[in-house]
Design a protein around this motif. Sequence first.
Motif, PDB file in Angstrom:
ATOM      1  N   ALA A 157      49.389 -49.136 -41.948  1.00 59.16           N
ATOM      2  CA  ALA A 157      49.099 -48.583 -40.624  1.00 59.16           C
ATOM      3  C   ALA A 157      49.963 -49.293 -39.583  1.00 59.16           C
ATOM      4  O   ALA A 157      50.366 -50.444 -39.782  1.00 59.16           O
TER       5      ALA A 157
ATOM      6  N   LYS B 157      52.140 -42.541 -44.498  1.00 58.79           N
ATOM      7  CA  LYS B 157      51.611 -42.705 -43.139  1.00 58.79           C
ATOM      8  C   LYS B 157      52.697 -42.420 -42.113  1.00 58.79           C
ATOM      9  O   LYS B 157      52.462 -41.721 -41.112  1.00 58.79           O
TER      10      LYS B 157
ATOM     11  N   GLU C 258      51.743 -45.604 -49.629  1.00 56.58           N
ATOM     12  CA  GLU C 258      50.883 -45.203 -48.517  1.00 56.58           C
ATOM     13  C   GLU C 258      51.574 -45.400 -47.178  1.00 56.58           C
ATOM     14  O   GLU C 258      51.367 -44.619 -46.236  1.00 56.58           O
TER      15      GLU C 258
END
Length: 316
Positions: A239, A267, A263
């Motif tokens: 993130a 993202k 991931e």
Amino acid sequence: MTRAFTFPGQGSQTVGMGRELAENMPVAAQVFEEVDDALSEHLSRVMFEGPQEDLTLTHNAQPALMAVSIAVIRVLEKDFDVPLATAAAYVAGHSLGEYSALTAAGALTLSDAAKLLRLRGEAMQRAVPVGEGAMAAILGLEMADVEAVVKEAVQDGEVCTAANDNANGQVVISGTKAAVERAIPLAKEKGAMKGVLLPVSAPFHCALMQPAAEEMEAALKETAIQAPVVPVIANVTAAPENDPEVIRRLLVEQVTGRVRWRESVLKMAELGVDSFVEAGAGKVLTGLVRRIDRSLTGLSLQTPTDIEAFATSLKS
């Protein structure tokens, strides 16, 4: 087009990396000199001339790879007038590459990054006696299956975990040597195409690295961290992060935590990124981007010619 800059991790090092930059671009040569000064040794000589076995040592490879990445960024910014803040929406790095990303984005100074990575390499090596840990690449299984395998592989307080989620069907496991070796045939039973031990000196990104995490926590407490000029996609959260204190904490967690590279790329794609520019040695991350999502484009910047062509394309 929305871009992210990515920064490679350990394994991308090769003798001669950065040499062409240093010989042709004074700005790059200055980066290597600054890293040499920070470490009080001629790391650049090992980078340019070898031997490979010295460059591959964890405590050398980590600051060396960071230096090449930052040399690329400095040349792009100073010689071709392409500031990172205008060229990229996000930055991300694989494992040690997160330090490169933070340095490129102005969160860490070059000198501090070199010292931290030298310590990180040494601390990781100290954390587990040679021969007691191992890592292996498991190819052809998705994460849920790998997690089931590592759970089944451990015995009597051993450690085995999915350490790097690199791409679809490409997961690296890490932990106690016996457990990692036990996991390979278990993975094949579940349908893995291949399981192979990696030639690494320590079991990175697993709980066995806790002593190294504690050393890094102490060092990072004494290190100034600024807000990055663009958000950094953190390894352990996949993130975007801007807050210096959150970044500090996540860099500690990163030592024992999973590198969530697949991931992270997804993202960034979700946030609108469609083009990934790998700055530094090799093309490993560029290949992983295409494997993760074939609709995304990737580009590697390693040489003066690469950088000039990229800068020209931005202005055309």
